[in-house]
Scaffold this active site. Structure first.
Site, PDB file in Angstrom:
ATOM      1  N   PHE A 107      -7.511  -8.067  -5.057  1.00 23.40           N
ATOM      2  CA  PHE A 107      -6.548  -7.037  -5.438  1.00 23.40           C
ATOM      3  C   PHE A 107      -5.536  -7.655  -6.393  1.00 23.40           C
ATOM      4  O   PHE A 107      -5.419  -8.877  -6.476  1.00 23.40           O
ATOM      5  CB  PHE A 107      -5.835  -6.515  -4.180  1.00 23.40           C
ATOM      6  CG  PHE A 107      -6.126  -5.068  -3.878  1.00 23.40           C
ATOM      7  CD1 PHE A 107      -7.423  -4.624  -3.725  1.00 23.40           C
ATOM      8  CD2 PHE A 107      -5.086  -4.141  -3.750  1.00 23.40           C
ATOM      9  CE1 PHE A 107      -7.692  -3.283  -3.446  1.00 23.40           C
ATOM     10  CE2 PHE A 107      -5.347  -2.804  -3.464  1.00 23.40           C
ATOM     11  CZ  PHE A 107      -6.639  -2.372  -3.317  1.00 23.40           C
ATOM     12  N   GLN A 153       7.441   2.466  -7.693  1.00 23.06           N
ATOM     13  CA  GLN A 153       6.259   1.857  -8.298  1.00 23.06           C
ATOM     14  C   GLN A 153       5.427   2.872  -9.059  1.00 23.06           C
ATOM     15  O   GLN A 153       5.059   3.916  -8.517  1.00 23.06           O
ATOM     16  CB  GLN A 153       5.385   1.236  -7.207  1.00 23.06           C
ATOM     17  CG  GLN A 153       4.090   0.654  -7.772  1.00 23.06           C
ATOM     18  CD  GLN A 153       3.394  -0.224  -6.772  1.00 23.06           C
ATOM     19  OE1 GLN A 153       2.724   0.255  -5.877  1.00 23.06           O
ATOM     20  NE2 GLN A 153       3.578  -1.512  -6.910  1.00 23.06           N
ATOM     21  N   HIS A 194       1.914   3.322 -10.436  1.00 23.04           N
ATOM     22  CA  HIS A 194       0.583   2.725 -10.308  1.00 23.04           C
ATOM     23  C   HIS A 194      -0.140   2.898 -11.638  1.00 23.04           C
ATOM     24  O   HIS A 194      -0.126   3.980 -12.210  1.00 23.04           O
ATOM     25  CB  HIS A 194      -0.172   3.439  -9.188  1.00 23.04           C
ATOM     26  CG  HIS A 194      -1.407   2.719  -8.737  1.00 23.04           C
ATOM     27  ND1 HIS A 194      -2.502   2.558  -9.554  1.00 23.04           N
ATOM     28  CD2 HIS A 194      -1.731   2.128  -7.562  1.00 23.04           C
ATOM     29  CE1 HIS A 194      -3.432   1.887  -8.889  1.00 23.04           C
ATOM     30  NE2 HIS A 194      -2.992   1.612  -7.692  1.00 23.04           N
ATOM     31  N   LEU A 246      -4.560   9.336  -7.556  1.00 26.30           N
ATOM     32  CA  LEU A 246      -4.783   7.892  -7.602  1.00 26.30           C
ATOM     33  C   LEU A 246      -6.248   7.483  -7.729  1.00 26.30           C
ATOM     34  O   LEU A 246      -7.114   7.999  -7.038  1.00 26.30           O
ATOM     35  CB  LEU A 246      -4.217   7.262  -6.327  1.00 26.30           C
ATOM     36  CG  LEU A 246      -4.236   5.733  -6.338  1.00 26.30           C
ATOM     37  CD1 LEU A 246      -3.238   5.207  -7.364  1.00 26.30           C
ATOM     38  CD2 LEU A 246      -3.919   5.175  -4.973  1.00 26.30           C
ATOM     39  N   GLU A 288      -6.595   0.647  -6.757  1.00 24.76           N
ATOM     40  CA  GLU A 288      -6.651  -0.671  -7.368  1.00 24.76           C
ATOM     41  C   GLU A 288      -8.007  -1.337  -7.113  1.00 24.76           C
ATOM     42  O   GLU A 288      -8.390  -2.269  -7.810  1.00 24.76           O
ATOM     43  CB  GLU A 288      -5.528  -1.520  -6.788  1.00 24.76           C
ATOM     44  CG  GLU A 288      -5.306  -2.814  -7.513  1.00 24.76           C
ATOM     45  CD  GLU A 288      -3.896  -3.333  -7.276  1.00 24.76           C
ATOM     46  OE1 GLU A 288      -2.939  -2.578  -7.504  1.00 24.76           O
ATOM     47  OE2 GLU A 288      -3.769  -4.485  -6.870  1.00 24.76           O
ATOM     48  N   ARG A 297       0.902  -4.347 -10.375  1.00 27.08           N
ATOM     49  CA  ARG A 297       0.937  -2.981 -10.885  1.00 27.08           C
ATOM     50  C   ARG A 297       2.017  -2.740 -11.933  1.00 27.08           C
ATOM     51  O   ARG A 297       1.781  -2.041 -12.911  1.00 27.08           O
ATOM     52  CB  ARG A 297       1.150  -2.030  -9.707  1.00 27.08           C
ATOM     53  CG  ARG A 297      -0.043  -2.009  -8.804  1.00 27.08           C
ATOM     54  CD  ARG A 297       0.184  -1.199  -7.562  1.00 27.08           C
ATOM     55  NE  ARG A 297      -1.045  -1.199  -6.763  1.00 27.08           N
ATOM     56  CZ  ARG A 297      -1.149  -0.643  -5.560  1.00 27.08           C
ATOM     57  NH1 ARG A 297      -0.113  -0.054  -5.010  1.00 27.08           N
ATOM     58  NH2 ARG A 297      -2.292  -0.683  -4.919  1.00 27.08           N
ATOM     59  N   HIS A 354       3.955   6.241  -7.616  1.00 29.90           N
ATOM     60  CA  HIS A 354       3.036   6.028  -6.518  1.00 29.90           C
ATOM     61  C   HIS A 354       3.722   5.626  -5.226  1.00 29.90           C
ATOM     62  O   HIS A 354       3.475   6.190  -4.175  1.00 29.90           O
ATOM     63  CB  HIS A 354       2.039   4.946  -6.931  1.00 29.90           C
ATOM     64  CG  HIS A 354       1.050   4.580  -5.873  1.00 29.90           C
ATOM     65  ND1 HIS A 354       0.217   5.520  -5.310  1.00 29.90           N
ATOM     66  CD2 HIS A 354       0.747   3.396  -5.280  1.00 29.90           C
ATOM     67  CE1 HIS A 354      -0.549   4.923  -4.401  1.00 29.90           C
ATOM     68  NE2 HIS A 354      -0.243   3.643  -4.346  1.00 29.90           N
ATOM     69  N   ARG A 362       5.744  -3.656  -5.084  1.00 31.32           N
ATOM     70  CA  ARG A 362       4.821  -3.889  -3.981  1.00 31.32           C
ATOM     71  C   ARG A 362       3.454  -4.329  -4.492  1.00 31.32           C
ATOM     72  O   ARG A 362       2.966  -3.804  -5.480  1.00 31.32           O
ATOM     73  CB  ARG A 362       4.645  -2.606  -3.166  1.00 31.32           C
ATOM     74  CG  ARG A 362       3.585  -2.718  -2.098  1.00 31.32           C
ATOM     75  CD  ARG A 362       3.531  -1.501  -1.207  1.00 31.32           C
ATOM     76  NE  ARG A 362       2.968  -0.318  -1.807  1.00 31.32           N
ATOM     77  CZ  ARG A 362       1.658  -0.113  -2.018  1.00 31.32           C
ATOM     78  NH1 ARG A 362       0.791  -1.060  -1.723  1.00 31.32           N
ATOM     79  NH2 ARG A 362       1.237   1.004  -2.551  1.00 31.32           N
TER      80      ARG A 362
END
Lengths: 325, 574
Positions: free
Chosen positions: B119, B232, B234, B244, B247, B278, B345, B386
């Site tokens: 990730f 955040q 994304h 979404l 990721e 991100r 996000h 995050r």
């Protein structure tokens, strides 16, 4: 995706009802312009946000994972946020009737009372039953094969589309229905669960359980997530025999009758199958049996033909049987 | 409106039934406490279930807790509190195994252990996953086990206020969405686990329900909110809808391309490329678009290409994602690249809590009997940004941990008995009554749309003093117009017109905090990027913002020190 966004106009007839103020439901018409990247939930939102803010429906995630927005479009079950409007236009043309999943359970517009649905969900112990190590230092080992054997049953989002589309539920309020039975499969085929027998005893009663599925495949059609509940119900049929939990009743004898007949003749003996399933009750079918006999549809037991490969067939049955009857 | 409101009594009332709420509830119920969980949806509809890609833990032999900590701290742009991060990362392996033991259906390695995938911003493949629906299996599992144990859930109840007197929370005021009947839930301890506030933005990945209600409820009582400026974005939302694309798409090898066919991440993060965190990837995409190298009908997106993975890998590991792109774009990722752009996000900011989930009254003091966990809280393990697959971990771990902390406080008799009278429901009743009677001219949907559009434009990925001042003015205008709304639905039955109005009121209030925090923070850190202050300024701003709103809606801000530890702040490059 095309370079410009295409739009179309659709003509909606929308079910309206408020159980507090309305004696009868009625339909209201709306004309809505939709674009190619929109889903049916966008249509519901447009009705509420542009035309009539009293219009009510459940919705949350808007991408097919929370299961809130099940409705019917032209009597076809759909999860509104997963259904492209342009696909609906292709299927039905630009006139659509929008209704709740179940008209007899309506509270307001698209919002229905789901109490019976959740009661049946609760009835099958919809959780893993095992002693939980509260502070484990290792996980259970589970092979990729065992994981795949859940057959996507774990992705059911409890939208209820299959339940309200099921004709057996419609006529028999005791029937557990496809969603809770798919949930039963989810845990009964998980190698980590320890309550398989308990759940089988819950779901294999005549009148409420797996034998009341009429195999019409409506649930498979209605499911927006590809869970295919009828496939799971069929696995539960087999599991009740494998685990020796099948009770002798017309449904289980019917299943056994198939095997017995094929094993004996290599063909299905339809007359004997009914006798096998219903025992003495077969007598009530005598008028039909007589007509069928006259058309050559059934044979007398002593005239029943035998397959010339009967030995092969017997071997096949023996090697493929996973359950004792 | 009925003045004889029933009063329900519980040891603990938990608002929100996602992963954090359910894990706390289970812990408390198992230990003999009387718990109620209140949710405006059904628990299984909670937005935790939408999380796709994974949940982090240093499980494998070639990974280390310290590495997980370091990645998280660096990812947070050093604003994360290192004591909380250390606790979470240390407990991560046990937490994952615990939810597995309760039935979570994780994808497996051939040896039967839990599979992990790479990730963004992680130095090892660390995200445990269930295909691309990890949140769903975790939500189902923790709800199922709480349900199995007999936790009481109030579905489709809307919590509209807390009862806050003499520095203590005595419970909540809520109404049944089905018939608008109010009830007071009186409790020794109250916990909020209500999720994030991403709905304030036009392009967002959040559910309709993520209207950040708890934040404004808290703020209206003069209690603070922390780090609200950190939202955040994304990088891979589906163009247009913002839905979404996990990721996991980049984790499994997705490549980003602009209109000129360049793999542009080479310019911005030459080492990590697409697997940079991100905030970095989102800014890179936005930059490509602003410089005219976007694709799609509005030239406001870029391509993510997954075709090289082949049908087998996509169907085995990313089946939901393929389905989403088919539904919302009509594009099949097996055959062609799909269009993505940044989407609001995750909310790093929220209700300030300490490491045990206790809600702060000020920089030094706490509210008695009040706790929070999950996305609505700011503990802060994510700091300014995050890392992917850390939010499920936060919700699951801190949900349970906060449950344990409440249990300890109850058992140690640290919580006084709640004291509730009917008048405590007055604020909530008046709010509903006022909104129901609104016969003005402004439409809820219109004000909300303008709020979301202006927040995306002026308080989004790139911010300046100018844009933020403009947005502040816009918020004042919208707030004034909100006083003149019109509600057509006067019915008591499932009145979503009323609910959307209450929620809009909440969105407006907490948006002021986002903008105010962004204005004061004259630096760029993690997800907060000021074009007029493009560098991180540790001397001035290695601090959390703690903001308060007074009765006139004016916001004042204080600073709270970051809990530092063994990892010293360094320049953050990928």
């Amino acid at each position: 995706m095309a370079d410009a966004i295409e739009t179309k106009k659709i003509y909606l007839k929308v079910f309206r009802f408020n159980h507090e103020t309305d004696y009868l439901p009625y339909y209201k018409n709306y004309e809505v312009v939709v674009s190619q990247d929109e889903v049916m939930l966008d249509v519901l939102n447009k009705i509420k946000w542009e035309f009539d803010s009293t219009f009510s429906y459940r919705r949350s995630c808007r991408h097919g994972i929370c299961g809130s927005c099940g409705i019917k479009v032209n009597n076809r079950a759909t999860l509104a946020c997963k259904e492209r409007v342009f696909d609906m236009i292709e299927l039905f043309g630009n006139e659509m009737t929008i209704e709740p999943q179940s008209r007899k359970r309506v509270i307001k517009d698209m919002v229905i009372d789901k109490k019976d649905f959740w009661d049946k969900y609760n009835a099958v112990k919809p959780y893993m039953i095992t002693a939980v190590d509260e502070h484990p230092d290792s996980e259970n080992y589970m092979s990729p094969h065992d994981y795949e054997n859940l057959k996507e049953a774990d992705i059911c989002v409890q939208c209820g589309n299959c339940y309200y589309a099921c004709p057996s539920v419609e006529v028999n309020e005791d029937y557990l229905g496809p969603a809770s039975l798919a949930k039963t499969y989810r845990f009964n085929f998980d190698t980590r669960d320890e309550a398989k027998i308990d759940r089988l005893d819950t779901v294999n009663d005549l009148g409420s359980g797996i034998w009341d599925c009429v195999k019409c495949y409506e649930c498979a059609e209605a499911c927006p997530k590809g869970v295919n509940p009828i496939e799971k119900i069929t696995y539960l049929h087999t599991q009740t025999f494998q685990e020796g939990r099948a009770k002798s009743n017309v449904a289980t004898r019917h299943a056994v009758g198939f095997k017995t007949s094929i094993n004996m003749h290599g063909f299905l003996d339809e007359g004997m199958l009914v006798a096998y399933s219903e025992g003495i009750g077969v007598l009530k079918h005598l008028p039909e049996a007589f007509k069928m006999f006259r058309k050559g549809k059934i044979a007398m037991p002593w005239n029943m033909p035998k397959s010339k490969n009967l030995d092969e067939i017997k071997k096949l049955i023996k090697s493929s049987s996973s359950a004792k009857f | 409106m009925n003045e004889n409101i029933p009063i329900h009594e519980y040891d603990v009332v938990i608002v929100g039934s996602g992963i954090a709420g359910c894990s706390a509830a289970r812990e408390l119920h198992r230990n003999g406490k009387k718990v109620a969980v209140i949710t405006k949806l059904h628990p299984l509809r909670s937005h935790s279930g939408a999380a796709q890609g994974g949940i982090n833990a240093a499980l494998s032999k070639d990974d280390e807790i310290d590495l997980h900590m370091f990645d998280t701290i660096k990812g947070s742009d050093y604003l994360g509190d290192q004591d909380a991060i250390e606790l979470m990362c240390t407990k991560a392996p046990e937490t994952i195994r615990w939810i597995e033991r309760m039935g979570a259906a994780f994808t497996r390695n051939n040896d039967g252990t839990i599979a992990q995938r790479p990730f963004g911003g992680q130095s090892k493949p660390r995200a445990c996953y269930a295909k691309d629906r990890t949140g769903l299996t975790l939500l189902q599992t923790i709800f199922e086990q709480a349900h199995r144990d007999g936790v009481t859930f109030f579905d489709e109840w809307y919590v509209s206020d807390i009862i806050y007197k003499e520095g203590k929370v005595h419970g909540v005021v809520a109404y049944n969405i089905r018939d608008l009947e109010f009830a007071i839930f009186k409790s020794k301890a109250t916990m909020f686990a209500t999720g994030g506030y991403g709905r304030a933005f036009k392009v967002n990945s959040n559910a309709h329900a993520n209207t950040g209600d708890a934040l404004s409820i808290v703020a209206r009582h003069g209690l603070p909110l922390e780090d609200m400026e950190f939202v955040q974005f994304h990088p891979t939302g589906l163009a247009g809808s913002g839905i979404l694309i996990s990721e996991a798409a980049r984790g499994e090898g997705g490549k980003l391309f602009n209109s000129e066919g360049e793999r542009f991440m080479e310019r911005y993060a030459p080492n990590k490329m697409e697997l940079a965190p991100r905030d970095v990837v989102s800014r890179s995409i936005q930059k490509e678009v602003l410089e005219g190298r976007g694709v799609g009908p509005n030239k406001d997106a870029v391509f993510i290409d997954l075709t090289h993975l082949g049908e087998k890998v996509i169907m085995e590991k990313l089946p939901e994602l393929r389905d989403l792109a088919l539904t919302f774009l009509g594009l099949d990722m097996i055959k062609e690249p799909i269009l993505i752009s940044p989407t609001a996000h995750y909310s790093m900011g929220g209700i300030p809590v300490n490491i045990d989930g206790k809600v702060r009254k000020s920089c030094s003091d706490f509210v008695e009997g009040f706790y929070a966990a999950g996305e609505c809280s700011c503990v802060s393990v994510h700091g300014a940004n995050r890392l992917g697959a850390n939010s499920l971990l936060e919700a699951l771990f801190f949900g349970r941990h906060t449950g344990e902390s409440i249990l300890r406080d109850l058992n140690d008799k640290k919580l006084s008995n709640p004291n509730v009278v009917f008048e405590d429901a007055k604020r909530a009743l008046e709010e509903v009554e006022k909104i129901l009677k609104s016969n003005g001219s402004e439409k809820i949907a219109k004000i909300r749309e303008e709020l979301q559009e202006s927040m995306t434009n002026d308080a989004g990925v790139f911010r300046t003093k100018e844009s933020l001042l403009r947005q502040q003015e816009k918020l004042n205008e919208l707030k004034a117009r909100f006083e003149n709304i019109r509600i057509d639905d006067k019915s008591k039955v499932f009145n979503t017109d009323l609910q959307e109005a209450i929620e809009l009121g909440h969105m407006l209030d907490y948006s002021f905090f986002i903008v105010e925090g962004a204005l004061i923070r004259e630096e760029s850190r993690g997800a907060h990027y000021r074009e007029d202050f493009p560098n991180r300024d540790d001397d001035k701003f290695l601090k959390h913002t703690i903001a308060f709103m007074d009765e006139n809606g004016k916001i004042s801000t204080q600073f709270l020190d970051v809990a530092l530890g063994k990892f010293e702040p360094q320049p953050r490059t990928y």
